[in-house]
Each structure stands twice: as structure tokens, then as C-alpha cells.
Scaffold this active site. Structure first.
Site: not given
Length: 315
Positions: A247, A139, A39, A251, A183
């Protein structure tokens, strides 16, 4: 003008398949790719591709994967001098499966990301020149994220918290954020509210406000976003595209949002910009390789007749 990203740096092992295997089942996939990810790395790459100066503070292993991801970040004009080379852990890895609908599942092995410590943040910020915006996710260790936000607050930086992934969220981070960008899954994880429309998104934003977060962007994927600011709200529609790989879409959105804020856009305009960048990202494979450049964003807006002022690099 500069943006600083504190976050994860990974190698993504991406497998493409028509369908996901059932538990215990073996099926044949279509293709495999080894791509840069994480990320933090994705968001820093988005900022750089959109023409803004960006530092990344992260950690990778003393291995070939670490060399590769650093080299890729450098090629994309990300400042990498604050990346730690861990002697204890291998570079983080994400094992990603993408099906024919472009939806994905991930198994993340954090590796060297867990070796990014508060002391590393303090050392990096001591050496950092002026930076206007801090962009963080979850993360890397929670105490590391908190320390970065504390120092950024002391420096008067605008702090964007992308509370992802849901498993890594610490509610303490909310008290330092100027805006959060959850989200639907992350919103449910944090406050137990299932977001599926504007009304439920507004309920979530007001709940966050009661918890001390005045500004939030509730992302609803193909249903758009709700932008909430101190009691006022606006809805930003999604941009329909044919998805290839989701994916890194969040980000790309986060990196573009940081660019918008750093260049003086109001929050709604910044979200409109981020929505365009996120939509373009899902049309290409790769969390970083699929992120559009500033020129590609402007061209897309012209082709789709999207009302977006032509953007220029601030530097």
C-alpha cells in the site's frame, strides 16, 4: 524550489490477515491499524520525507480523523495551509486488507475528497508562491484535477499525472500532462493493453504517444518500468526486496519522481531514484509511515551497493 500535490487525504483502516475471506465467509485477522493515507497525502509525505518543500491541496472533514491526518502531515513537514475543512462530508476513509503475500485490496470512501472543488484550486494557486512541479492523481473530482492541471500549465509547471485509481481516470487529463505513470491495471483500463513485459509496455507507451502523451512511465511492479520519451525508451529494473506492505508503493514512487524532476534529474534518472524509494516503502507497514527518509534511501543504496549518487536536500 517547491512541489505542489493536489489529491486525496484519507484515514486508512488496515487489517492484516493470512488469507482473504471468501464472499460470505468470516475469518479471524491478525492485526488492525489506523493510519494516515490518501494518494495526495501519501505523495506529499514522500516529497517531504525526501527533503523537498511541498504544498498539498486537499479536503478533509471537520472531525477527529481530519485533525489527525493534518497533524501527521505537519509533523512530516508538509505545508497544510491549503487543506480545506469540509462542512458537508467526513474525512475520506480507505478500508484495506493485506494478506501474507503483502498484496492488498481496498475499499475507498471518498468523503471530503469529493468536496475539493475547482474554486478551491483557484484560490490556493492564487496564494501559492513559486512551485516547479505539480503532482496529481484521480481520487478527487475530475473537474478539480483538470483545473489544477490547466493553471499549472499556464504557470509553466511540470505536470506529473499518476492516473490512479483506474476507476477515477479521465482521459481529458492526458492532454495537460508532461508525463503519465500508469501501472499495469491502469494501462489496461485506459487503452485496453495488457502489460506483462517490455514489448507490451512499449506498445502501450507508443499508443499513449498517438493519443498526444509523448512521455510515459509504464510501471510493471516487480518487472520494473519502461520509460518512454518522444520515441526513445529505456528499461529500469525493479529492486528485489522482501515485501511487507505494498500500500502506497506507487505513491512513494510518484513523490520521489517529482523530487527527481524538481531537482533537475533527467526522466530516466528520476525513475531510477523513484524505483529505489518505492522498493524501500514495501518493506514497511503503512502508506505514509512506511515511506523512507532521504537518509534511509542513501543508507540503503550504500548497503546494497546500488549505483546512485548520494542525494542531498535542495533546500
Amino acid at each position: 524550489m517547491c512541489i505542489t500535490v493536489v489529491g486525496s487525504i484519507n484515514t486508512d483502516i488496515v487489517a492484516l490477515t493470512d488469507d482473504y475471506p471468501l464472499r460470505g465467509e468470516t475469518i479471524f485477522g491478525k492485526k488492525i491499524e489506523f493510519l494516515p493515507g490518501g494518494k495526495g497525502g501519501n505523495q506529499a509525505t514522500a516529497v517531504a520525507k525526501l527533503g523537498e518543500k511541498v504544498n498539498i491541496i486537499g479536503s478533509v472533514g471537520q472531525d477527529l480523523y481530519g485533525d489527525n491526518v493534518i497533524n501527521t502531515l505537519k509533523k512530516n513537514n508538509v505545508t497544510t495551509k491549503f487543506i480545506k475543512r469540509s462542512n458537508e462530508f467526513a474525512t475520506g476513509t480507505a478500508i484495506i486488507t493485506i494478506d501474507q503475500t503483502a498484496e492488498n485490496t481496498m475499499l475507498v470512501l471518498k468523503g471530503a475528497n469529493d468536496d475539493l472543488l475547482p474554486a478551491d484550486i483557484e484560490n490556493a494557486f492564487f496564494k501559492l508562491q513559486e512551485s516547479k512541479v505539480l503532482l496529481v492523481q484521480m481520487e478527487v473530482p475530475q473537474e478539480t484535477v483538470i483545473r489544477a492541471m490547466q493553471i499549472a500549465k499556464e504557470k509553466g509547471m511540470y505536470i506529473i499525472l499518476d492516473p490512479a485509481p483506474a476507476e477515477g481516470i479521465t482521459m481529458k487529463a492526458l492532454e495537460y500532462a508532461d508525463v503519465i505513470t500508469p501501472n499495469r491495471q491502469e494501462t489496461k483500463h485506459m487503452i485496453g493493453i495488457e502489460v506483462n513485459d517490455i514489448e507490451s509496455a512499449l506498445h502501450a507507451a507508443r499508443t499513449f504517444e498517438k493519443m498526444g502523451v509523448k512521455n510515459s512511465i509504464i510501471k510493471m511492479a516487480e518487472k520494473g518500468s519502461l520509460v518512454y520519451q518522444s520515441g526513445q525508451w529505456e528499461y529500469v529494473k525493479a529492486i528485489p526486496v522482501k515485501p511487507v506492505d505494498t500500500v502506497g508503493a506507487g505513491d512513494a514512487f510518484a513523490g520521489a519522481l517529482a523530487c527527481g524532476i524538481a531537482t533537475g534529474k533527467d526522466l530516466v534518472s528520476a525513475v531510477e531514484y523513484a524505483t529505489i524509494v518505492g522498493a524501500l516503502k514495501v518493506t514497511k507497514l503503512g502508506a505514509q509511515t512506511g515511506i523512507p527518509t532521504l537518509d534511509e534511501v542513501n543508507k540503503f543504496c550504500e548497503e546494497k551497493n546500488i549505483s546512485q549518487t548520494k542525494l542531498e536536500k535542495s533546500r
